[in-house]
Design an enzyme around this catalytic site. Sequence first.
Site, PDB file in Angstrom:
ATOM      1  CG  HIS A  59      53.199 -20.547  12.737  1.00 47.18           C
ATOM      2  ND1 HIS A  59      52.936 -21.883  12.510  1.00 47.18           N
ATOM      3  CD2 HIS A  59      53.635 -20.041  11.550  1.00 47.18           C
ATOM      4  CE1 HIS A  59      53.192 -22.178  11.243  1.00 47.18           C
ATOM      5  NE2 HIS A  59      53.612 -21.070  10.641  1.00 47.18           N
ATOM      6  CG  ASP A  92      58.008 -20.705  10.741  1.00 50.29           C
ATOM      7  OD1 ASP A  92      59.063 -21.031  11.312  1.00 50.29           O
ATOM      8  OD2 ASP A  92      57.611 -21.239   9.686  1.00 50.29           O
TER       9      ASP A  92
END
Length: 201
Positions: A171, A23
């Site tokens: 992430h 992400d």
Amino acid sequence: MRIFSKYTWRFPSNKKEIFLTFDDGPTPEITEFVLDELKKYNAKATFFCIGKNIKNHPDIFGKIVSEGHSIGNHTQNHLKGWKTNSKNYIENVLECENIILSEVEKSQQFKLFRPPYGKIKKNQAKKLLEKKYKIIMWDVLSADFDTTISKEKCLQNVLKNTTRGSIIVFHDSIKAAEKMQYALPIVLKEFSEKGFIFKAI
């Protein structure tokens, strides 16, 4: 049916397959680190990108696509659904969608969405489902973004909780970089040695 049950938390599978997701990118150097590590294991992943980051780093975004990974929508500005009115939220998602479509062939836009922070109102989710988005959540959170945990804890979060069909969240962001860059190579190595393959959604 409850909206909640229409989210995808993991994929029921009897095969040794795992779904890595990243992400908040694309982010210079950090996303490229991820791509290089994935390549070592012929691993495919899904990148939930922020629209403004795609706009700022189209070359890195293009590399994600050209190397055969899936793309997901993570809003234009990393909005928290619970704190955003639904009209603005959907407009922000569509703004990100338009940027994705300007960078890839329409056939490559998979209509995958992950709400930033995992926070989304029911009516926001309903509208996205109506627009044929699949809302992809997770069953394994690395917590690489959490400043209160060690990089070793981040790794254990993944190693201890991952099973067949798991969706893992990392992430490719500056905030998460240190822990992600420690954990990801070990996760790829350990599960590859156990015969798992890493697939894009």
